[in-house]
Enzyme design. Structure first.
Site, PDB file in Angstrom:
ATOM      1  N   ASP A  80       0.822  -1.216   0.000  1.00  0.00           N
ATOM      2  CA  ASP A  80       0.000   0.000   0.000  1.00  0.00           C
ATOM      3  C   ASP A  80       0.859   1.271   0.000  1.00  0.00           C
ATOM      4  OD1 ASP A  80      -2.462   1.225  -0.024  1.00  0.00           O
ATOM      5  OD2 ASP A  80      -2.737   1.188   2.152  1.00  0.00           O
ATOM      6  N   GLY A 174      -7.003   8.296   8.533  1.00  0.00           N
ATOM      7  CA  GLY A 174      -7.117   8.593   9.963  1.00  0.00           C
ATOM      8  C   GLY A 174      -8.563   8.803  10.381  1.00  0.00           C
TER       9      GLY A 174
END
Ligand code: 13P
Length: 277
Positions: A80, A174
């Site tokens: 990723d 986040g």
């Protein structure tokens, strides 16, 4: 078992969505695989380069290879957000199913150039490639200039032949402060101009209705990370406090893994593909 590129093609047609979960160690990877098995859904296990720095590509691949043998659902391994062409190639060499070459911080020409290098290498070895246009907000990224341009996505898709494109449409890595502001209009425009499967990053905290709405505009993979490591760390912290001096990894960590698995299951339930394995 379907290859990842066959699964993406099928999901792109049916409007279904694969989930990629970021994992960090041999414990959370089990919680993710158990959840996939319980829901009978394919899953992508994604390693950030930070995890690669700690464990190494070969150990990550070996762990996931054993997981693939233990579970009957399809499990795909992905690198990723990697901005390093060499690392992407090494990941392909050790057997990753998929790599993301993230050139989103570069001028378009250079992003395209790097993506082509990785696509040529990966495709020759049967691996899948994700690229990125626009920026995923959060984690130190400025809020300006994140939105993917339709023309840029079109050029990247046409000139590279990349398999998936992550698009900056307002989602952030986040925890969100309030509700995420997703630019569905831009997503729709992108979807109308390219036939490449699209990827939604920053999956943690996106409401189910927004996830399902994005799936009607070509989102074929959604990435979820923070929700999983937060469930892991928060519950582990409490369990360590509870166990005190007797805290012991095999028992203390095993005690909280069902809570991590339940967090993963929530995302599988939101996406809920019409055709399971
Ligand atoms: P979150 O950590 O916000 O869920 O985002 C994950 C992600 O997009 C990984 O590429």
């Amino acid at each position: 078992m379907k290859t990842l590129s066959e699964l993406l093609a099928q999901y792109h047609q049916t409007g279904d969505c694969l989930i990629g979960f970021n994992f960090n160690d041999v414990w959370d990877v089990q919680a993710i695989c158990q959840a996939a098995q319980e829901r009978n859904q394919p899953v992508m296990l994604m390693a950030y380069t930070k995890v690669v720095e700690v464990l190494g590509l070969d150990l990550i691949q070996a762990i996931v290879e054993r997981m693939k043998a233990r579970y009957s659902v399809p499990i795909y391994l992905h690198l990723d957000h990697c901005d390093d062409v060499e690392m992407c190639m090494q990941a392909v060499d050790v057997g990753f199913d998929s790599v993301m070459i993230d050139g989103s911080a570069l001028p378009l020409e250079e992003n395209i150039e790097r993506t082509i290098k990785v696509v040529n290498y990966a495709h020759a070895k049967g691996a899948v490639v994700e690229a990125e246009i626009g920026k995923i907000r959060g984690r130190g990224m400025t809020d300006d200039d994140y939105l993917a341009s339709v023309a840029d996505v079109k050029r990247l898709a046409e000139e590279t032949g990349v398999d998936m494109i992550a698009v900056g449409i307002g989602t952030a890595h986040g925890h969100y402060q309030g509700k995420p502001e997703i630019n569905f209009e831009r997503l729709q425009q992108i979807h109308q101009s390219v036939s490449t499967p699209l990827v939604l990053h920053g999956g943690t905290g996106i409401p189910e209705e927004d996830i399902r709405h994005s799936m009607t505009f070509g989102i074929t993979k959604i990435n979820v990370g923070t929700a999983i490591h937060t469930a892991y760390m928060q519950n582990l912290g409490k369990q360590i406090t509870k166990d005190g001096i007797d805290a012991y990894p095999p028992t203390t960590i095993s005690e909280i893994l069902p809570q991590v698995k339940n967090e993963v299951v929530k995302y599988f339930e939101m996406v809920n593909p019409s055709q399971v394995v």
